[in-house]
Design a protein around this motif. Structure first.
Motif, PDB file in Angstrom:
ATOM      1  N   GLU A 284       0.807  -1.219   0.000  1.00  0.00           N
ATOM      2  CA  GLU A 284       0.000   0.000   0.000  1.00  0.00           C
ATOM      3  C   GLU A 284       0.844   1.274   0.000  1.00  0.00           C
ATOM      4  O   GLU A 284       0.304   2.374  -0.093  1.00  0.00           O
ATOM      5  N   ASP A 285       2.161   1.133   0.113  1.00  0.00           N
ATOM      6  CA  ASP A 285       3.052   2.291   0.001  1.00  0.00           C
ATOM      7  C   ASP A 285       3.365   2.611  -1.466  1.00  0.00           C
ATOM      8  O   ASP A 285       4.005   3.637  -1.750  1.00  0.00           O
ATOM      9  N   THR A 286       2.943   1.749  -2.366  1.00  0.00           N
ATOM     10  CA  THR A 286       3.171   2.002  -3.787  1.00  0.00           C
ATOM     11  C   THR A 286       2.475   3.284  -4.219  1.00  0.00           C
ATOM     12  O   THR A 286       1.277   3.451  -4.007  1.00  0.00           O
ATOM     13  N   ALA A 287       3.252   4.194  -4.792  1.00  0.00           N
ATOM     14  CA  ALA A 287       2.710   5.496  -5.180  1.00  0.00           C
ATOM     15  C   ALA A 287       3.800   6.306  -5.872  1.00  0.00           C
ATOM     16  O   ALA A 287       4.972   5.917  -5.878  1.00  0.00           O
ATOM     17  N   VAL A 288       3.389   7.438  -6.406  1.00  0.00           N
ATOM     18  CA  VAL A 288       4.347   8.445  -6.848  1.00  0.00           C
ATOM     19  C   VAL A 288       4.593   9.378  -5.670  1.00  0.00           C
ATOM     20  O   VAL A 288       3.647   9.968  -5.133  1.00  0.00           O
ATOM     21  N   TYR A 289       5.841   9.495  -5.281  1.00  0.00           N
ATOM     22  CA  TYR A 289       6.226  10.331  -4.150  1.00  0.00           C
ATOM     23  C   TYR A 289       6.792  11.657  -4.677  1.00  0.00           C
ATOM     24  O   TYR A 289       7.660  11.663  -5.555  1.00  0.00           O
ATOM     25  N   SER A 290       6.290  12.751  -4.111  1.00  0.00           N
ATOM     26  CA  SER A 290       6.715  14.082  -4.546  1.00  0.00           C
ATOM     27  C   SER A 290       7.259  14.872  -3.364  1.00  0.00           C
ATOM     28  O   SER A 290       6.672  14.860  -2.279  1.00  0.00           O
ATOM     29  N   CYS A 291       8.341  15.553  -3.634  1.00  0.00           N
ATOM     30  CA  CYS A 291       8.951  16.433  -2.647  1.00  0.00           C
ATOM     31  C   CYS A 291       8.260  17.791  -2.663  1.00  0.00           C
ATOM     32  O   CYS A 291       7.854  18.279  -3.729  1.00  0.00           O
ATOM     33  N   ASN A 292       8.155  18.405  -1.519  1.00  0.00           N
ATOM     34  CA  ASN A 292       7.449  19.671  -1.366  1.00  0.00           C
ATOM     35  C   ASN A 292       8.270  20.583  -0.454  1.00  0.00           C
ATOM     36  O   ASN A 292       8.766  20.131   0.579  1.00  0.00           O
ATOM     37  N   VAL A 293       8.425  21.831  -0.861  1.00  0.00           N
ATOM     38  CA  VAL A 293       9.188  22.788  -0.060  1.00  0.00           C
ATOM     39  C   VAL A 293       8.378  24.072   0.088  1.00  0.00           C
ATOM     40  O   VAL A 293       7.880  24.612  -0.912  1.00  0.00           O
ATOM     41  N   ALA A 294       8.255  24.545   1.307  1.00  0.00           N
ATOM     42  CA  ALA A 294       7.635  25.845   1.584  1.00  0.00           C
ATOM     43  C   ALA A 294       8.757  26.833   1.856  1.00  0.00           C
ATOM     44  O   ALA A 294       9.471  26.710   2.849  1.00  0.00           O
ATOM     45  N   ALA A 295       8.923  27.764   0.949  1.00  0.00           N
ATOM     46  CA  ALA A 295      10.051  28.692   1.037  1.00  0.00           C
ATOM     47  C   ALA A 295       9.564  30.133   0.998  1.00  0.00           C
ATOM     48  O   ALA A 295       8.543  30.454   0.384  1.00  0.00           O
ATOM     49  N   VAL A 296      10.316  30.982   1.669  1.00  0.00           N
ATOM     50  CA  VAL A 296      10.014  32.419   1.687  1.00  0.00           C
ATOM     51  C   VAL A 296      10.805  33.103   0.579  1.00  0.00           C
ATOM     52  O   VAL A 296      12.015  32.930   0.479  1.00  0.00           O
ATOM     53  N   VAL A 297      10.078  33.849  -0.241  1.00  0.00           N
ATOM     54  CA  VAL A 297      10.708  34.660  -1.278  1.00  0.00           C
ATOM     55  C   VAL A 297      10.253  36.108  -1.078  1.00  0.00           C
ATOM     56  O   VAL A 297       9.627  36.426  -0.070  1.00  0.00           O
ATOM     57  N   ALA A 298      10.558  36.980  -2.028  1.00  0.00           N
ATOM     58  CA  ALA A 298      10.334  38.409  -1.833  1.00  0.00           C
ATOM     59  C   ALA A 298       8.879  38.762  -1.514  1.00  0.00           C
ATOM     60  O   ALA A 298       8.596  39.634  -0.699  1.00  0.00           O
ATOM     61  N   ASP A 299       7.931  38.035  -2.145  1.00  0.00           N
ATOM     62  CA  ASP A 299       6.520  38.392  -1.973  1.00  0.00           C
ATOM     63  C   ASP A 299       5.785  37.436  -1.045  1.00  0.00           C
ATOM     64  O   ASP A 299       4.562  37.356  -1.066  1.00  0.00           O
TER      65      ASP A 299
END
Length: 119
Positions: free
Chosen positions: A88-103
């Motif tokens: 059940e762990d079979t899947a497409v795994y995606s990395c995610n980043v929450a980053a601060v930029v100018a706006d």
């Protein structure tokens, strides 16, 4: 330009292990959190694990005790160590980043990497 590159996916037998890596590059002010999501066929994308810039992890109940998220703040890399993998762990795994930029804060995504758990 921000870029996230995932690696480490593949085919593994039930009970086996894999380690996913996500390398973040680009010009941002700071990173607030990094994480991994997954999407199995026919299902919605779900959070697997995340980690704040202070090192505090958060896990989905389904992976607690089996998966470990960690980060290298010098390399701007986040890892997902996956042990005792199940079908059940079979899947497409995606990395995610929450980053601060100018706006303000932006959310960035990797392209996704396939993990198949099968005998």
């Amino acid at each position: 330009q921000v870029q996230l590159v995932e690696s480490g996916g593949g085919l593994v037998q039930p009970g086996g292990s894999l380690r996913l890596s996500c390398d973040f590059s680009g010009s941002v002010t700071s990173i607030n959190a990094m994480g991994w999501y997954r999407q199995a066929p026919g299902k919605q994308r779900e959070l697997v694990a995340s980690i704040t810039n202070g090192g505090r992890p958060n896990y989905a109940d389904s992976v607690k005790g089996r998966f470990t998220i960690s980060s290298d703040n010098v390399k701007d890399t986040v890892y997902l160590q996956m042990n005792d993998l199940k079908s059940e762990d079979t899947a497409v795994y995606s990395c995610n980043v929450a980053a601060v930029v100018a706006d303000g804060e932006h959310i960035y995504w990797g392209q996704g990497i396939q993990v198949n758990v099968s005998s």
